[in-house]
Write a protein that holds these residues in place. Sequence first.
Motif, short mmCIF file in Angstrom:
data_model
loop_
_atom_site.label_atom_id
_atom_site.label_comp_id
_atom_site.label_asym_id
_atom_site.label_seq_id
_atom_site.Cartn_x
_atom_site.Cartn_y
_atom_site.Cartn_z
N VAL A 292 35.45 -17.90 9.75
CA VAL A 292 34.94 -18.85 8.74
C VAL A 292 35.14 -18.21 7.38
N ARG A 293 36.39 -18.19 6.95
CA ARG A 293 36.75 -17.52 5.72
C ARG A 293 37.86 -18.29 5.02
N LEU A 294 38.07 -18.01 3.77
CA LEU A 294 39.15 -18.64 3.03
C LEU A 294 40.50 -18.34 3.67
N PRO A 295 41.42 -19.29 3.68
CA PRO A 295 42.77 -19.00 4.16
C PRO A 295 43.45 -17.91 3.35
N SER A 296 42.99 -17.73 2.13
CA SER A 296 43.72 -16.93 1.13
C SER A 296 43.22 -15.50 0.97
N VAL A 297 42.24 -15.07 1.76
CA VAL A 297 41.66 -13.74 1.54
C VAL A 297 41.62 -12.95 2.84
N ALA A 298 42.11 -11.71 2.78
CA ALA A 298 41.97 -10.75 3.87
C ALA A 298 41.50 -9.45 3.24
N SER A 299 40.34 -8.97 3.63
CA SER A 299 39.75 -7.80 2.99
C SER A 299 39.39 -6.76 4.04
N PHE A 300 39.62 -5.50 3.70
CA PHE A 300 39.44 -4.43 4.67
C PHE A 300 38.73 -3.24 4.02
N CYS A 301 38.12 -2.41 4.88
CA CYS A 301 37.75 -1.06 4.50
C CYS A 301 38.62 -0.11 5.31
N PHE A 302 39.02 0.98 4.67
CA PHE A 302 39.85 1.99 5.32
C PHE A 302 39.13 3.33 5.27
N PRO A 303 38.17 3.55 6.19
CA PRO A 303 37.40 4.79 6.17
C PRO A 303 38.31 6.01 6.15
N GLY A 304 37.86 7.03 5.41
CA GLY A 304 38.66 8.24 5.28
C GLY A 304 39.63 8.20 4.13
N THR A 305 39.52 7.16 3.27
CA THR A 305 40.39 7.05 2.10
C THR A 305 39.53 6.78 0.87
N SER A 306 40.18 6.71 -0.25
CA SER A 306 39.61 6.12 -1.46
C SER A 306 40.33 4.80 -1.69
N GLY A 307 39.57 3.72 -1.85
CA GLY A 307 40.19 2.42 -2.07
C GLY A 307 41.12 2.44 -3.27
N GLU A 308 40.72 3.11 -4.36
CA GLU A 308 41.55 3.16 -5.55
C GLU A 308 42.85 3.91 -5.29
N VAL A 347 31.70 3.87 2.82
CA VAL A 347 32.75 3.05 3.42
C VAL A 347 33.15 1.92 2.47
N ALA A 348 32.16 1.35 1.78
CA ALA A 348 32.44 0.26 0.83
C ALA A 348 33.40 0.72 -0.26
N GLN A 349 33.39 1.99 -0.60
CA GLN A 349 34.28 2.49 -1.66
C GLN A 349 35.72 2.62 -1.19
N THR A 350 35.96 2.32 0.09
CA THR A 350 37.34 2.34 0.61
C THR A 350 37.93 0.94 0.69
N ALA A 351 37.26 -0.04 0.11
CA ALA A 351 37.65 -1.45 0.28
C ALA A 351 38.93 -1.80 -0.48
N VAL A 352 39.72 -2.66 0.14
CA VAL A 352 40.90 -3.24 -0.50
C VAL A 352 40.95 -4.72 -0.12
N ARG A 353 41.19 -5.57 -1.14
CA ARG A 353 41.26 -7.02 -0.91
C ARG A 353 42.68 -7.51 -1.18
N PHE A 354 43.17 -8.32 -0.24
CA PHE A 354 44.46 -8.98 -0.39
C PHE A 354 44.19 -10.47 -0.49
N SER A 355 44.70 -11.11 -1.53
CA SER A 355 44.45 -12.55 -1.70
C SER A 355 45.74 -13.23 -2.12
N PHE A 356 45.97 -14.41 -1.56
CA PHE A 356 47.28 -15.07 -1.66
C PHE A 356 47.15 -16.42 -2.37
N ASP A 357 48.24 -16.84 -2.98
CA ASP A 357 48.30 -18.23 -3.43
C ASP A 357 49.14 -19.02 -2.42
N ALA A 358 49.35 -20.27 -2.70
CA ALA A 358 49.99 -21.14 -1.70
C ALA A 358 51.47 -20.87 -1.52
N THR A 359 52.05 -20.04 -2.40
CA THR A 359 53.49 -19.76 -2.30
C THR A 359 53.79 -18.54 -1.44
#
Length: 384
Positions: A292-308, A347-359
Amino acid sequence: MIFLDAAATTPVRREVLDAMWPYLTGEFGNPSSHHTLGEAAATALADARRTVAAVLGCRAGEVTFTAGGTEADNLAVKGIAVARQAADPQLNRVVISAVEHPAVEESARYLERFHGFIIDVVPVDGTGQVTPEAFQKVLTPETAVATVMYANNEVGTVQPIAELAALTHELGIPFHTDAVQAAGWLPLDTKALGVDAMSISGHKLGAPKGCGVLFARGRTKLEPLIHGGGQERGRRSGTENVAGAVGLATALTLAYAGQEEQRRRVTALRDTFISAVLGGVPGAVLTGHPSVRLPSVASFCFPGTSGESVLLELERLGVVCSSGSACAAGSDAPSPVLTALGVAPEVAQTAVRFSFDATVTEAELAAAAAAVESAVGRVRALGA
């Protein structure tokens, strides 16, 4: 470059620029002026208002053009709360969810600091959803306004807006939703949703930055934030941004042309991308609701990294994305949205968000998934 930060902003569509161009050049009149140029601008503004109203399933008079989603949120939360408290001083509570955009949360905090309101924060579950049971518990006869965002800008979780709005109406409480991320992807029929107010931003839809809309149902009392000449039916004074209104109306119409097919296509691509990332990156964690999420968003945490660090490596590989809300840029604190979901701060500080438009294309997301695997692996190897 593969641009996967559409939740922050989208490029302006050519059709939108073409629609706006006359009102940035020859048709430059002030819509309040009583001459030919002014009348042409007023006609364009009225047409844009009717176009937006048709998408929202409301009356044209219930559409207020603003300078963006942030202003629309401020006008809704502050305007409804102050107007209702003026009519009944006992109405001194505001309900928000734990995952609201800063435009909503900070509006509530303003009311708390300067108008004596009490803020009731509804918790979310581990997927980021507000349950009707949790929401109902915080509603009181003293609640002036309740607001829950339609879809989250960081993790993409979609809220059961119609159910929540129905609960507020049982107590006569106006309900507002921030639909900035939902616009273009989810239904915006205000009658079906049952909302009394709804905010939209143009630059998430292929319109320029600096234009937005607040729907406010005609019976909803609303104190304006900006006073002056009484434009926008007294709800938002100031000479209207005619070109911006035309651009937003055009973008909104385009977004909902063939929207069902578009949503199915992008949802399938999103799910394939999520599977590729989870399968290719050991320990990767999907945040937000799994379905139950937007078609356009995929968000992850990658433990053991820095998100930045992952972001920088991805950009080196040609993929542009985000660590979360663009409105929190420059902050190194863990995301309040993720911690509200129960994600540990480190863990939250390892977050990365990928978001798409319709193209977005299958090839782009396949390349991005491979880049994620490479970037996370490199960051972990370097201990960054």
